[in-house]
Design an enzyme around this catalytic site. Sequence first.
Site, PDB file in Angstrom:
ATOM      1  N   ASP A 431     -58.603 -10.505 -34.969  1.00  0.00           N
ATOM      2  CA  ASP A 431     -58.460 -11.877 -34.489  1.00  0.00           C
ATOM      3  C   ASP A 431     -59.274 -11.980 -33.211  1.00  0.00           C
ATOM      4  OD1 ASP A 431     -57.601 -14.286 -33.315  1.00  0.00           O
ATOM      5  OD2 ASP A 431     -55.697 -13.411 -32.644  1.00  0.00           O
ATOM      6  N   GLU A 449     -59.714 -17.951 -34.375  1.00  0.00           N
ATOM      7  CA  GLU A 449     -58.324 -17.575 -34.103  1.00  0.00           C
ATOM      8  C   GLU A 449     -57.348 -18.668 -34.520  1.00  0.00           C
ATOM      9  OE1 GLU A 449     -56.917 -17.024 -29.939  1.00  0.00           O
ATOM     10  OE2 GLU A 449     -55.789 -15.340 -30.791  1.00  0.00           O
ATOM     11  N   GLU A 450     -57.651 -19.903 -34.153  1.00  0.00           N
ATOM     12  CA  GLU A 450     -56.738 -20.995 -34.482  1.00  0.00           C
ATOM     13  C   GLU A 450     -56.578 -21.169 -35.990  1.00  0.00           C
ATOM     14  OE1 GLU A 450     -58.258 -21.850 -30.344  1.00  0.00           O
ATOM     15  OE2 GLU A 450     -59.167 -21.247 -32.229  1.00  0.00           O
TER      16      GLU A 450
END
Length: 654
Positions: A431, A449-450
């Site tokens: 991540d 990441e989101e």
Amino acid sequence: MSDCEPLGKSARLLGSESPRHGTEDAENPQKTAAPCSDSSKLQKKRPMRDPRCSRTLDDWLLKPVVAQRSSHQHQHQHAEPAGSEQNSRKQECPESPVTSEKPRRTGSALVSDAAANTGTRQITSFFTEAPGKAACRRAAAAAGADGKAFSGDVTGLGVPVSDLRRAPGCSGPLPALKPTDSHTVLIRPGEVPEPYPSPDQLQDRWDDTHVKLPCSEHNLFPVDRTTLQSRWDLINKALSVPFSSAHDVKDAILKYNTGQAKGWNFTALNVYCKGLQASEAQQMFGELLPAMAQLALRAPSLLTQPIPLLRTQRCRSLTLSQEQVSCLLANAFFCTFPRRNSRRTEFSNYPDINFSRLFEGSSQSKQEKLKTLLWYFRRVTQQRPAGLITYTRQCVQRLPSWSSSEKQFSKLRISCDGSIEDQGYGMLQVDFANQFVGGGVTGSGLVQEEIRFLINPELIAARLFTEALDDNECLIITGAEQFSRYSGYSDTYRWDGNHDDQTPRDKWKRRCTEIVAIDALHYRNFLEQFHAEHMSRELNKAFCGFVRPGVQMENLSAVATGNWGCGAFGGDTRLKAVLQMMAAAEAERDLMYFTFGDADLLRDVHHIHTLITDAHATVGSLFSLLLQYYECVCKKTTRGKPQETLYCFLSERL
């Protein structure tokens, strides 16, 4: 096309991190580099080459298509973000021979991308090759330094995917699941995990080392200047009233968050609800939201012991059931967590957890985020999830001495297509994190990441108890399930329906999906990332994420990664690829690198990795060359990017 020709322009993959200040390095790095000369202990004598970085048509026609296979068989690959190379190169890097190989696949992963090659070149191909797939073919040819020839629609190079270890096949035996001083287990193991202790033995803790739960008896609400009331009672009453519109949801949330009445904006939620068809609205307000409210209100029966905070510089693990995590996330949706709505509280060094920022604004991206998360809640309210998830904060105190490391580089597979979450199944999946894990998942952020936190929403729960990461720390989440498919990226992100996660479970009933959050530094000046302290910091951070103390090498899966710390954070893709190769070698793990369609990167990384392994270079010797590059090239560059690229510099000295 020589290795020193300008690379085609390609879009950067934006990192999910929001910029933050650089931090002190966790190790005192080597401050002095070897003298700036054309020789080093790794350099080999090479014939003088024409300094012009261009190839004539005659050269292209006469260049042999097939060459002898190199005796070196181990390819290691790392992909980097696109568009970070220099637009012009003054010095030509060595070219590599190529051969051909038939295509074959292992499972769903492409093992070799070669089609039969006739050994002749057509003059028209020099002018008319399409830039897309043809770029991958040119990338493969330039990258075939091991003697393999790649032709056809090449999308991957290096070792076959089948040569890389995956869980659970490579995993060692798990011990019995039980609590220890550094591992809190909030369930009683069984066919269907149950909360531990039982609800009639509920334990409550309201201090600076544990999560302050909304159902705590210490969670009080001021009715007036002299009277305090249980805030949980207010939450119970507010969430037990039927919902018929987004306005009703807003009113319920503000009943126990009165101080936020003027500050919180529910535009996104209102726009989403207004866009629903009549049948969808009935399902939303008549079924889904009431079920989510009841899930949130089950906190006293599901969360029966205090949840420790994963605080900085402490190694600690938490294991919860997926059902307990769904309860935490339902409370986050309804913004019930106390002391988490301001940066002026004791939780100022923790990420946001309440979903108030998700409800703000009217952008399409917020609508897609709501679709993705509401689908998760629909799934978990219709069928009780039965697995477990472990969240581990790993802090590594003994970091490598990079300048003296004798570790050899490990295997590399590099791919133009595919994704970390799909083709990287069973591997350690990176991540590209923010220091505050999850980045802008509940706000405006919508990159690597989101997106991962949206399609695997159980990752969001880590924001409740994970303090901001230090330079020698990472967060490891094992068992998070993927609930949604998606398409696009950033502004083009779209929820694309249900995902049925078939990843096998381990002995603890966790999905065999291991995700590691590592945050990169943010660079405002391109050259500063080549400074010894900054390179050491990134090496230490990646090493912290990759290493597993006490685990045998044969039980370590490969690392699935890509353009970590690039894009918005300004990292150079090719430097970051080399640093991740070094960290993986030091941690004794192989690497699966995704370039996300960048054929130039595919070629360059594969080529430099081949040169490194053919030269039997160690991690320490390569670190010394990186220091030389800073001293000899970067320090002499007054502005912009150096004329001599990193890979050209390394190629002449390996």
